[in-house]
Design an enzyme around this catalytic site. Structure first.
Site, PDB file in Angstrom:
ATOM      1  N   PRO A   1      31.664 131.788  55.849  1.00  0.00           N
ATOM      2  CA  PRO A   1      32.676 132.826  56.029  1.00  0.00           C
ATOM      3  C   PRO A   1      32.686 133.908  54.949  1.00  0.00           C
ATOM      4  CG  PRO A   1      33.694 130.757  55.358  1.00  0.00           C
ATOM      5  CD  PRO A   1      32.265 130.452  55.712  1.00  0.00           C
ATOM      6  N   ASN A   2      32.894 135.114  55.428  1.00  0.00           N
ATOM      7  CA  ASN A   2      33.064 136.316  54.607  1.00  0.00           C
ATOM      8  C   ASN A   2      31.773 136.839  53.988  1.00  0.00           C
ATOM      9  OD1 ASN A   2      35.979 136.431  54.950  1.00  0.00           O
ATOM     10  ND2 ASN A   2      36.031 134.596  53.678  1.00  0.00           N
TER      11      ASN A   2
ATOM     12  N   ARG B   1      32.687 143.489  49.876  1.00  0.00           N
ATOM     13  CA  ARG B   1      33.655 142.489  49.421  1.00  0.00           C
ATOM     14  C   ARG B   1      33.517 142.225  47.923  1.00  0.00           C
ATOM     15  NH1 ARG B   1      32.280 136.111  50.150  1.00  0.00           N
ATOM     16  NH2 ARG B   1      34.331 135.358  49.512  1.00  0.00           N
TER      17      ARG B   1
ATOM     18  N   TYR C   1      30.144 139.875  43.898  1.00  0.00           N
ATOM     19  CA  TYR C   1      29.055 139.646  44.850  1.00  0.00           C
ATOM     20  C   TYR C   1      28.038 140.791  44.952  1.00  0.00           C
ATOM     21  CZ  TYR C   1      32.149 135.837  46.238  1.00  0.00           C
ATOM     22  OH  TYR C   1      32.934 134.718  46.240  1.00  0.00           O
TER      23      TYR C   1
ATOM     24  N   ASN D   1      24.596 128.560  52.270  1.00  0.00           N
ATOM     25  CA  ASN D   1      25.734 129.019  51.480  1.00  0.00           C
ATOM     26  C   ASN D   1      26.949 128.883  52.393  1.00  0.00           C
ATOM     27  OD1 ASN D   1      27.698 130.213  49.968  1.00  0.00           O
ATOM     28  ND2 ASN D   1      26.519 132.037  49.422  1.00  0.00           N
TER      29      ASN D   1
ATOM     30  N   ALA E   1      33.375 129.548  51.304  1.00  0.00           N
ATOM     31  CA  ALA E   1      34.619 128.821  51.017  1.00  0.00           C
ATOM     32  C   ALA E   1      34.635 127.408  51.605  1.00  0.00           C
ATOM     33  CB  ALA E   1      35.812 129.618  51.535  1.00  0.00           C
TER      34      ALA E   1
ATOM     35  N   GLU F   1      21.611 123.983  48.594  1.00  0.00           N
ATOM     36  CA  GLU F   1      22.916 124.646  48.515  1.00  0.00           C
ATOM     37  C   GLU F   1      22.769 125.879  47.615  1.00  0.00           C
ATOM     38  OE1 GLU F   1      26.036 122.136  46.994  1.00  0.00           O
ATOM     39  OE2 GLU F   1      27.441 123.818  46.808  1.00  0.00           O
TER      40      GLU F   1
ATOM     41  N   HIS G   1      24.659 129.494  46.051  1.00  0.00           N
ATOM     42  CA  HIS G   1      25.821 130.356  45.834  1.00  0.00           C
ATOM     43  C   HIS G   1      25.409 131.581  45.038  1.00  0.00           C
ATOM     44  CE1 HIS G   1      28.522 127.370  47.451  1.00  0.00           C
ATOM     45  NE2 HIS G   1      27.904 126.471  46.712  1.00  0.00           N
TER      46      HIS G   1
ATOM     47  N   ARG H   1      34.343 129.946  37.727  1.00  0.00           N
ATOM     48  CA  ARG H   1      35.470 130.545  38.459  1.00  0.00           C
ATOM     49  C   ARG H   1      36.618 129.526  38.580  1.00  0.00           C
ATOM     50  NH1 ARG H   1      33.137 133.338  43.678  1.00  0.00           N
ATOM     51  NH2 ARG H   1      35.230 134.284  43.613  1.00  0.00           N
TER      52      ARG H   1
HETATM   53  C1  DQA Z   1      30.291 131.648  47.255  1.00  0.00           C
HETATM   54  C2  DQA Z   1      31.294 130.989  46.313  1.00  0.00           C
HETATM   55  C3  DQA Z   1      32.480 130.457  47.082  1.00  0.00           C
HETATM   56  O1  DQA Z   1      33.411 129.851  46.189  1.00  0.00           O
HETATM   57  C4  DQA Z   1      33.187 131.578  47.811  1.00  0.00           C
HETATM   58  O2  DQA Z   1      34.251 131.072  48.593  1.00  0.00           O
HETATM   59  C5  DQA Z   1      32.282 132.413  48.621  1.00  0.00           C
HETATM   60  C6  DQA Z   1      30.938 132.712  48.127  1.00  0.00           C
HETATM   61  C7  DQA Z   1      29.129 132.298  46.490  1.00  0.00           C
HETATM   62  O3  DQA Z   1      28.101 132.540  47.120  1.00  0.00           O
HETATM   63  O4  DQA Z   1      29.247 132.609  45.309  1.00  0.00           O
HETATM   64  O5  DQA Z   1      32.656 132.943  49.659  1.00  0.00           O
HETATM   65  O6  DQA Z   1      29.737 130.643  48.097  1.00  0.00           O
END
Ligand code: DQA
Length: 138
Positions: A9-10, A17, A22, A71, A74, A95, A97, A104
């Site tokens: 998501p997102n 964003r 990011y 990835n 959230a 995994e 990120h 964070r």
């Molecule tokens: C994320 C880190 C997550 O905590 C966050 O909710 C994201 C992006 C990252 O790629 O840094 O949406 O996965």
């Protein structure tokens, strides 16, 4: 070699964003460049904001792909279902990120994905995906 990037998501809003965290590149721009850099890899990409769609995709590709860069965004921190899907399949999952989740908020320090993953790469911006991809090249 068949590798898929699965984004949660997102992440469709990358470039718009929270740019301080990011960056200002959209994922499509990054992905186009990445794909052209590794022409021998059959690289594909899937993004969804919906937990069940991510689980469906992991199940769909999880027995015939050579690797998954996941990835879960959230959902990393909340989804037992995605964590279980990663454990259920045979394809190795890295995994990924973009941000260093350990630098964070505390709720981002726990991952339901990591225990089922082959490895975890985080904190290198979008380069995290490329480092994960390179881990499949012998
Ligand atoms: C994320 C880190 C997550 O905590 C966050 O909710 C994201 C992006 C990252 O790629 O840094 O949406 O996965």
């Amino acid at each position: 070699m068949k590798i898929i990037i699965i984004n949660g998501p997102n992440l469709n809003l990358l470039g718009k964003r929270e740019k301080d965290i990011y960056g200002d590149l959209s994922f499509e721009e990054f992905y186009t460049t990445l794909k052209s850099k590794y022409p021998k890899i059959a690289l594909s990409y899937f993004q969804s904001n919906i937990e069940g769609e991510l689980i469906d995709k992991i199940q769909e590709v999880g027995f015939d792909h050579d690797g998954i860069l996941l990835n879960a965004a959230a959902y990393t921190h909340t989804s037992v279902g995605i964590g279980d899907a990663v454990k259920a399949i045979s394809a190795p999952v890295i995994e990924v990120h973009i941000s260093n989740t350990f630098a964070r908020e505390e709720f981002r320090h726990h991952s339901y994905i990591s225990s089922g993953a082959k490895g975890v790469i985080l904190g290198f911006g979008l380069q995290s995906y490329e480092l994960a991809l390179q881990s499949f090249l012998k």
